[in-house]
Motif scaffolding. Structure first.
Motif, PDB file in Angstrom:
ATOM      1  N   MET A 134      -8.459 -48.836  99.590  1.00 35.32           N
ATOM      2  CA  MET A 134      -7.873 -47.433  99.144  1.00 35.32           C
ATOM      3  C   MET A 134      -8.341 -48.497  97.726  1.00 35.32           C
ATOM      4  SD  MET A 134      -4.577 -45.636  99.538  1.00 35.32           S
ATOM      5  CE  MET A 134      -3.587 -46.568  99.178  1.00 35.32           C
ATOM      6  N   GLY A 135      -8.928 -47.716  96.531  1.00 36.05           N
ATOM      7  CA  GLY A 135      -8.637 -47.594  95.366  1.00 36.05           C
ATOM      8  C   GLY A 135      -7.399 -47.782  94.473  1.00 36.05           C
ATOM      9  N   ILE A 136      -7.089 -47.994  93.844  1.00 39.25           N
ATOM     10  CA  ILE A 136      -6.465 -47.795  92.639  1.00 39.25           C
ATOM     11  C   ILE A 136      -6.399 -46.650  91.388  1.00 39.25           C
ATOM     12  CG2 ILE A 136      -3.980 -47.989  91.080  1.00 39.25           C
ATOM     13  CD1 ILE A 136      -4.150 -50.779  93.549  1.00 39.25           C
ATOM     14  N   LYS A 137      -5.368 -45.419  90.900  1.00 35.13           N
ATOM     15  CA  LYS A 137      -6.035 -44.660  90.208  1.00 35.13           C
ATOM     16  C   LYS A 137      -4.837 -44.235  89.284  1.00 35.13           C
ATOM     17  CE  LYS A 137      -9.940 -42.332  91.343  1.00 35.13           C
ATOM     18  NZ  LYS A 137     -10.437 -41.588  92.113  1.00 35.13           N
ATOM     19  N   VAL A 138      -4.386 -44.808  87.874  1.00 40.94           N
ATOM     20  CA  VAL A 138      -3.707 -44.760  87.380  1.00 40.94           C
ATOM     21  C   VAL A 138      -3.864 -42.912  86.763  1.00 40.94           C
ATOM     22  CG1 VAL A 138      -2.008 -45.202  85.329  1.00 40.94           C
ATOM     23  CG2 VAL A 138      -2.550 -46.880  87.122  1.00 40.94           C
ATOM     24  N   ALA A 139      -2.943 -42.221  86.255  1.00 44.70           N
ATOM     25  CA  ALA A 139      -3.741 -41.344  85.589  1.00 44.70           C
ATOM     26  C   ALA A 139      -2.080 -40.200  85.087  1.00 44.70           C
ATOM     27  CB  ALA A 139      -2.990 -40.093  86.870  1.00 44.70           C
ATOM     28  N   LYS A 140      -2.031 -40.264  84.060  1.00 41.37           N
ATOM     29  CA  LYS A 140      -1.357 -40.186  82.999  1.00 41.37           C
ATOM     30  C   LYS A 140      -1.264 -38.802  82.481  1.00 41.37           C
ATOM     31  CE  LYS A 140       0.268 -39.189  77.821  1.00 41.37           C
ATOM     32  NZ  LYS A 140      -0.540 -38.879  77.336  1.00 41.37           N
ATOM     33  N   PHE A 141      -0.211 -37.455  82.268  1.00 42.55           N
ATOM     34  CA  PHE A 141      -0.623 -36.708  82.336  1.00 42.55           C
ATOM     35  C   PHE A 141       0.171 -36.268  80.389  1.00 42.55           C
ATOM     36  CE2 PHE A 141      -0.987 -36.941  86.589  1.00 42.55           C
ATOM     37  CZ  PHE A 141      -2.491 -35.765  86.435  1.00 42.55           C
ATOM     38  N   GLY A 142      -0.463 -35.953  79.980  1.00 46.10           N
ATOM     39  CA  GLY A 142       0.151 -35.450  79.200  1.00 46.10           C
ATOM     40  C   GLY A 142       1.503 -34.431  78.602  1.00 46.10           C
ATOM     41  N   GLY A 143       1.869 -34.004  77.615  1.00 45.39           N
ATOM     42  CA  GLY A 143       3.211 -32.982  77.323  1.00 45.39           C
ATOM     43  C   GLY A 143       2.834 -31.959  77.536  1.00 45.39           C
ATOM     44  N   SER A 144       1.482 -31.331  77.395  1.00 46.02           N
ATOM     45  CA  SER A 144       0.852 -30.044  77.711  1.00 46.02           C
ATOM     46  C   SER A 144       0.742 -29.539  79.094  1.00 46.02           C
ATOM     47  CB  SER A 144       0.087 -29.365  77.090  1.00 46.02           C
ATOM     48  OG  SER A 144      -0.883 -30.157  77.045  1.00 46.02           O
ATOM     49  N   SER A 145       0.073 -30.647  80.126  1.00 41.47           N
ATOM     50  CA  SER A 145       0.145 -30.835  81.417  1.00 41.47           C
ATOM     51  C   SER A 145       1.039 -30.698  82.100  1.00 41.47           C
ATOM     52  CB  SER A 145      -0.680 -32.479  81.812  1.00 41.47           C
ATOM     53  OG  SER A 145      -1.786 -32.519  81.352  1.00 41.47           O
ATOM     54  N   LYS A 160       0.208 -27.325  88.583  1.00 40.28           N
ATOM     55  CA  LYS A 160      -1.286 -28.414  88.439  1.00 40.28           C
ATOM     56  C   LYS A 160      -1.336 -30.172  89.250  1.00 40.28           C
ATOM     57  CE  LYS A 160      -2.719 -24.401  84.681  1.00 40.28           C
ATOM     58  NZ  LYS A 160      -2.450 -24.039  84.098  1.00 40.28           N
ATOM     59  N   VAL A 161      -0.225 -30.659  88.217  1.00 36.76           N
ATOM     60  CA  VAL A 161      -0.330 -31.553  88.142  1.00 36.76           C
ATOM     61  C   VAL A 161      -0.182 -32.272  89.534  1.00 36.76           C
ATOM     62  CG1 VAL A 161       1.327 -34.129  87.316  1.00 36.76           C
ATOM     63  CG2 VAL A 161       0.634 -31.754  85.891  1.00 36.76           C
ATOM     64  N   LYS A 162       0.121 -31.452  90.217  1.00 35.50           N
ATOM     65  CA  LYS A 162       0.821 -32.421  91.580  1.00 35.50           C
ATOM     66  C   LYS A 162      -0.793 -32.267  92.380  1.00 35.50           C
ATOM     67  CE  LYS A 162       4.492 -31.548  96.168  1.00 35.50           C
ATOM     68  NZ  LYS A 162       5.345 -31.137  96.477  1.00 35.50           N
ATOM     69  N   ALA A 163      -0.952 -30.391  92.893  1.00 34.74           N
ATOM     70  CA  ALA A 163      -2.436 -30.366  93.089  1.00 34.74           C
ATOM     71  C   ALA A 163      -3.300 -31.474  92.411  1.00 34.74           C
ATOM     72  CB  ALA A 163      -2.891 -29.218  92.565  1.00 34.74           C
ATOM     73  N   ILE A 164      -3.703 -31.893  91.563  1.00 33.91           N
ATOM     74  CA  ILE A 164      -4.823 -32.666  91.188  1.00 33.91           C
ATOM     75  C   ILE A 164      -4.121 -34.022  91.587  1.00 33.91           C
ATOM     76  CG2 ILE A 164      -5.236 -34.295  89.362  1.00 33.91           C
ATOM     77  CD1 ILE A 164      -4.536 -31.541  86.766  1.00 33.91           C
ATOM     78  N   ILE A 165      -3.281 -35.062  91.760  1.00 36.06           N
ATOM     79  CA  ILE A 165      -2.817 -36.157  92.083  1.00 36.06           C
ATOM     80  C   ILE A 165      -2.680 -35.885  93.904  1.00 36.06           C
ATOM     81  CG2 ILE A 165      -0.947 -37.702  93.141  1.00 36.06           C
ATOM     82  CD1 ILE A 165       1.179 -36.467  89.850  1.00 36.06           C
ATOM     83  N   GLU A 166      -2.908 -34.713  94.689  1.00 32.99           N
ATOM     84  CA  GLU A 166      -2.667 -34.592  96.036  1.00 32.99           C
ATOM     85  C   GLU A 166      -4.369 -34.773  96.177  1.00 32.99           C
ATOM     86  OE1 GLU A 166       0.554 -31.807  96.936  1.00 32.99           O
ATOM     87  OE2 GLU A 166       1.875 -33.220  97.152  1.00 32.99           O
ATOM     88  N   ALA A 167      -5.057 -34.230  95.428  1.00 34.23           N
ATOM     89  CA  ALA A 167      -6.141 -34.004  95.881  1.00 34.23           C
ATOM     90  C   ALA A 167      -6.980 -35.416  96.045  1.00 34.23           C
ATOM     91  CB  ALA A 167      -6.829 -33.715  94.903  1.00 34.23           C
ATOM     92  N   ASP A 168      -6.418 -36.678  95.286  1.00 25.77           N
ATOM     93  CA  ASP A 168      -6.949 -37.782  95.969  1.00 25.77           C
ATOM     94  C   ASP A 168      -5.349 -39.169  95.519  1.00 25.77           C
ATOM     95  OD1 ASP A 168      -8.802 -40.828  95.450  1.00 25.77           O
ATOM     96  OD2 ASP A 168      -9.372 -39.996  93.523  1.00 25.77           O
TER      97      ASP A 168
END
Ligand code: ASP
Length: 441
Positions: free
Chosen positions: A1-12, A21-29
């Motif tokens: 398994m790889g590692i990605k760090v995902a930063k979400f900005g204020g408007s996100s 939307k953010v949860k869906a993005i995170i759960e997609a990978d």
């Protein structure tokens, strides 16, 4: 398994729909294991960011004024998100702790940092991830400078035992145990720091645009998005980079060779812009655009010093730069000829002390003449492909000549990664459009 760090900005993360939307993005990978949130940003253009609301509360508290009403608006924004997402979490204790800390005037940075802190708690709960307070893992030294080595050691140790976590952006702890923030937009830096410590394969920076565009859309209509760009090119084009990604965010990941991917939370299907250390031949074939981007800025002065046999004189350049340093002037570029040397400086900084600076330059360099041209705009054309394709410079200059634009200065780095062109302020927009058209049409 790889590692990605995902930063979400204020408007996100501005409201419950964005959280979804953010949860869906995170759960997609499943590789998206470490998440760095900003504080809730604007939901619409006249809206106020939570960070700005917190600064306002603190400023009132500092003056000994009542800030209950303003703080209630902050509470409401978080509580609305919690309720809409049907979470059982309560931030009531945090709110009262923050209010009393503000009344005790514990610091403006502390106040601002609570935006990310509270949002991180909500996001961790919503995702079912562990919450790691940035104050436990991000450090600043006695001089208030970010303590890279110490942070990297502590944070990487901590992450070794945590499969998935939310680490709020923007702040850390200083040597005297108080909360300190990075400069505005600093959650991008936290994201990069976490990516480095986690030895991530990728640092994703999720925002509200699909990456960088190859030119400013206010100048060029529908500019092409940049698919791939090197860290160095991005620095060259820093005139346009600042609003999408904090300038300082490049350094932690650059040294670790971790690519950054700018992505759009509202259009996750877009690939966004990849920022990489170098572009392989493979990528160049995929991406044959000779130029990566065009950016620029107005209002520079070019100071040109002329002196016979300058090239034989040791220390001439140093003397020129010392005068500028003494007057606290940064220089942007320094094109030179055999017996001439030009220094490009910011108009505003320079004109303030202009006559003093010229006097000092004459005295200390013994120049035969010093000529100053103001009202110059710089246009930077960056492109990793430039060095492999002949005629790039010719194409730029021909296009500008045909458009009747007078080139006032040229500076090309020896890496051939970029060409800087000086034109009159009035020709700035037209120059960018002309160069863009020469390559893109
Ligand atoms: N919330 C902070 C700001 O508005 C930090 C960030 O968003 O990166 O500047």
């Amino acid at each position: 398994m790889g590692i990605k760090v995902a930063k979400f900005g204020g408007s996100s993360l501005a409201d419950e729909n964005q959280f979804r939307k953010v949860k869906a993005i995170i759960e997609a990978d499943p590789d998206r294991r470490y998440i760095v949130p900003s504080a809730p940003g604007k939901r619409f253009s006249e809206d106020i960011k939570i960070t700005d609301m917190l600064y306002r509360c603190y400023d009132l508290a500092k003056k000994g004024e009542n800030f209950d009403e303003d703080f209630a608006l902050i509470e409401k924004r978080y509580n609305d998100i919690i309720a809409a997402l049907s979470l059982t979490l309560s931030l009531a204790d945090d709110f009262s702790e923050i209010k009393s800390a503000m009344r005790a005037k514990v610091g403006r940075d502390y106040a601002a940092s609570r935006g990310e802190y509270l949002n991180g708690k909500i996001l961790a709960e919503y995702l079912g991830y562990e919450f790691i307070d940035a104050a436990e893992v991000i450090f600043f030294d006695e001089n208030g400078k970010y303590a890279a080595e110490h942070t990297d050691y502590i944070l990487s140790e901590r992450l070794k035992n945590v499969e998935r976590a939310v680490i709020p952006g923007f702040y850390g702890i200083s040597a005297n145990d108080t909360i300190k923030t990075f400069s505005r937009g600093g959650s991008d830096i936290t994201g990069a720091i976490v990516a480095k410590a986690a030895k991530a394969d990728l640092y994703e920076n999720w925002t509200d645009v699909s990456g960088f565009l190859c030119a400013d859309p206010r100048i060029v209509k529908n500019p092409r998005p940049i698919g791939i760009i090197t860290y160095r090119e991005l620095r060259e084009l820093s005139y346009m980079g600042a609003t999408v990604l904090h300038e300082e965010a490049i350094f932690p990941v650059k040294s670790a060779g971790i690519p950054i991917n700018i992505r759009n939370t509202n259009r996750p299907e877009d690939c966004g812009t990849m920022i990489v250390a170098s572009v392989s031949t493979l990528h160049e074939e995929e991406n044959p655009n000779v130029i990566t981007g065009i950016a620029g800025k107005k209002n520079f002065s070019v100071i040109t010093l002329e002196k016979d046999r300058m090239n034989e004189e040791v220390g001439f350049g140093r003397r020129v730069l010392e005068v500028l340093e003494r007057h606290k002037i940064c220089f942007e570029h320094m094109p030179s000829g055999i017996d001439t040397m030009s220094v490009v400086v910011d108009d505003l900084a320079f004109t303030k002390d202009k006559s003093e600076i010229i006097k000092d330059l004459f005295e200390e360099t013994g120049a035969d003449s010093i000529d100053v041209e103001s009202g110059i705009a710089l246009v930077a054309v960056a492109g990793h492909g430039m060095k492999n394709i002949r005629g790039t410079a010719a194409k730029i200059f021909t296009a500008l000549a045909e458009a009747n634009i007078n080139i006032r200065m040229i500076d090309q780095g020896s890496s051939e990664l970029n060409i800087i062109i000086g034109v009159n302020n009035d020709d700035f927009e037209e120059s960018i459009r002309t160069i863009y058209a020469a390559f893109e049409n």
